[in-house]
Design a protein around this motif. Sequence first.
Motif, short mmCIF file in Angstrom:
data_model
loop_
_atom_site.label_atom_id
_atom_site.label_comp_id
_atom_site.label_asym_id
_atom_site.label_seq_id
_atom_site.Cartn_x
_atom_site.Cartn_y
_atom_site.Cartn_z
N GLY A 18 -36.99 -8.38 9.80
CA GLY A 18 -37.48 -9.62 10.38
C GLY A 18 -36.80 -10.03 11.67
O GLY A 18 -37.07 -11.12 12.19
N ALA A 19 -35.94 -9.20 12.21
CA ALA A 19 -35.21 -9.57 13.43
C ALA A 19 -36.04 -9.24 14.68
O ALA A 19 -36.97 -8.43 14.64
CB ALA A 19 -33.88 -8.84 13.48
N THR A 20 -35.68 -9.88 15.80
CA THR A 20 -36.24 -9.56 17.10
C THR A 20 -35.24 -8.68 17.83
O THR A 20 -34.09 -9.08 18.04
CB THR A 20 -36.52 -10.83 17.92
OG1 THR A 20 -37.46 -11.66 17.21
CG2 THR A 20 -37.08 -10.49 19.28
N LEU A 21 -35.66 -7.47 18.21
CA LEU A 21 -34.74 -6.50 18.80
C LEU A 21 -35.31 -6.00 20.12
O LEU A 21 -36.52 -5.81 20.27
CB LEU A 21 -34.54 -5.32 17.85
CG LEU A 21 -33.94 -5.67 16.47
CD1 LEU A 21 -34.04 -4.47 15.55
CD2 LEU A 21 -32.48 -6.10 16.63
N THR A 22 -34.42 -5.77 21.08
CA THR A 22 -34.86 -5.23 22.37
C THR A 22 -35.13 -3.74 22.23
O THR A 22 -34.70 -3.08 21.29
CB THR A 22 -33.78 -5.45 23.44
OG1 THR A 22 -32.61 -4.69 23.08
CG2 THR A 22 -33.41 -6.92 23.53
N ALA A 23 -35.84 -3.21 23.23
CA ALA A 23 -36.12 -1.77 23.23
C ALA A 23 -34.82 -0.98 23.30
O ALA A 23 -34.70 0.09 22.68
CB ALA A 23 -37.03 -1.43 24.41
N GLU A 24 -33.83 -1.50 24.04
CA GLU A 24 -32.54 -0.82 24.14
C GLU A 24 -31.83 -0.78 22.79
O GLU A 24 -31.24 0.24 22.40
CB GLU A 24 -31.66 -1.51 25.19
CG GLU A 24 -32.13 -1.35 26.63
CD GLU A 24 -33.32 -2.24 26.97
OE1 GLU A 24 -33.64 -3.14 26.14
OE2 GLU A 24 -33.93 -2.02 28.03
N GLU A 25 -31.86 -1.91 22.04
CA GLU A 25 -31.23 -1.94 20.72
C GLU A 25 -31.92 -0.98 19.76
O GLU A 25 -31.26 -0.28 18.98
CB GLU A 25 -31.27 -3.37 20.16
CG GLU A 25 -30.36 -4.34 20.90
CD GLU A 25 -30.57 -5.78 20.47
OE1 GLU A 25 -29.58 -6.54 20.44
OE2 GLU A 25 -31.73 -6.15 20.15
N LEU A 30 -32.12 4.30 16.84
CA LEU A 30 -32.90 5.51 16.55
C LEU A 30 -32.30 6.76 17.20
O LEU A 30 -32.70 7.88 16.89
CB LEU A 30 -34.34 5.33 17.03
CG LEU A 30 -35.18 4.30 16.28
CD1 LEU A 30 -36.49 4.06 17.01
CD2 LEU A 30 -35.43 4.76 14.85
N GLY A 31 -31.36 6.54 18.15
CA GLY A 31 -30.78 7.68 18.84
C GLY A 31 -31.76 8.36 19.76
O GLY A 31 -31.78 9.61 19.86
N THR A 32 -32.57 7.57 20.42
CA THR A 32 -33.59 8.13 21.31
C THR A 32 -33.67 7.29 22.57
O THR A 32 -32.85 6.38 22.80
CB THR A 32 -34.95 8.20 20.59
OG1 THR A 32 -35.87 8.91 21.40
CG2 THR A 32 -35.48 6.81 20.29
N SER A 33 -34.67 7.51 23.40
CA SER A 33 -34.81 6.80 24.66
C SER A 33 -35.68 5.56 24.50
O SER A 33 -36.46 5.44 23.54
CB SER A 33 -35.42 7.71 25.72
OG SER A 33 -36.76 8.02 25.39
N VAL A 34 -35.57 4.63 25.46
CA VAL A 34 -36.40 3.44 25.46
C VAL A 34 -37.87 3.82 25.58
O VAL A 34 -38.75 3.22 24.94
CB VAL A 34 -35.98 2.50 26.62
CG1 VAL A 34 -37.00 1.38 26.81
CG2 VAL A 34 -34.59 1.93 26.36
#
Length: 336
Positions: A18-25, A30-34
């Motif tokens: 339920g959290a709001t997360l940035t693409a960077e977070e 996930l250990g991947t790119s934005v």
Amino acid sequence: MAATSARALKLLSIFGIGATLTAEELATRLGTSVRTVRRDIDTLRDLGYEIGAVRGAGGGYRLGRATRLPPVVFDEDQAVATAVALQTVPAVLSGIRENAARALATLHQAMPARSRSHAEAFTVSSARNYWEFPAPPIDAETVRAVGSAINRRHLVRVDYAGDGEPVTLTLEPHDLVVWAARWYLVAFDPDAGRWRAMRVDRCRPHPPTHASFARRDIPHGDPVAFVMSAPDRGDAAADWPCRGSAVLALPASTVARFAPGGSTVEYDTETTCRLTLGAWSWPGLAGLLLTFDADLTGIEPAELRQALHSVHTRISRGLSSGQPEERQDRAAAPGP
């Protein structure tokens, strides 16, 4: 494709908190790119998940309300918790047993072998324990109607069967509380100008009003604390072979908090109240009263008074029989 699917499932599990997360977070988790994260978000949207973009400070992505029922992803612990809940819910909700069984079967079929093995280890059978003093399961449709009004902050009209004739009330519903296997509605009654804790199984909801209201501050700041301390919450003495009452030298709010389910508490004075309850035997009923460790008066009926006398005699006899041995032990003990 397999890596993409696994990554999308993990992303969905992250959104599930339920959290709001940035693409960077999200990329870090996930250990991947934005760029890959944004592509996976598009994949989830195509599957029917509503993932919204929140702009501004503190913005990012979050899981919204789906327009249709998409697949659901559980981790192992969530699957086990759901399996246990589906097995026990028929004990408190009626009319839901078949649906709960079908949902449990679907869940087991969808689990990998390892998770299914863990979930099946929690296979349970619900049975009544007489110390729980449970109420009969409540109608799921009643809970759905009241819960919907709470969620939408709409006034609810109900026919409420209290101690006398049923009355029609218009209420501001705030919370549902399950305590001692009973469902309670915490609502403000604008006509009476007071808060109520009401048994939901005594409510018969009318059609939705669609009239909104503003939430108020609940007494004690907590709906659970309010229900537990409210002596007039609509309870009734359960149908037991032995039933009696006594005036306890304790405030009604204190006794209401610790009284067993299937009992009633009536206000007497600021420091006393009458507790009515039942049990399977008169000595059992006497024992329940003694757990409050308070002076008792107005004890009814005669069978309960006799049971208390018998308990007193037995305890006195036991204490007397132990005194000589205690004196001998003290005499034999070495001095300081």
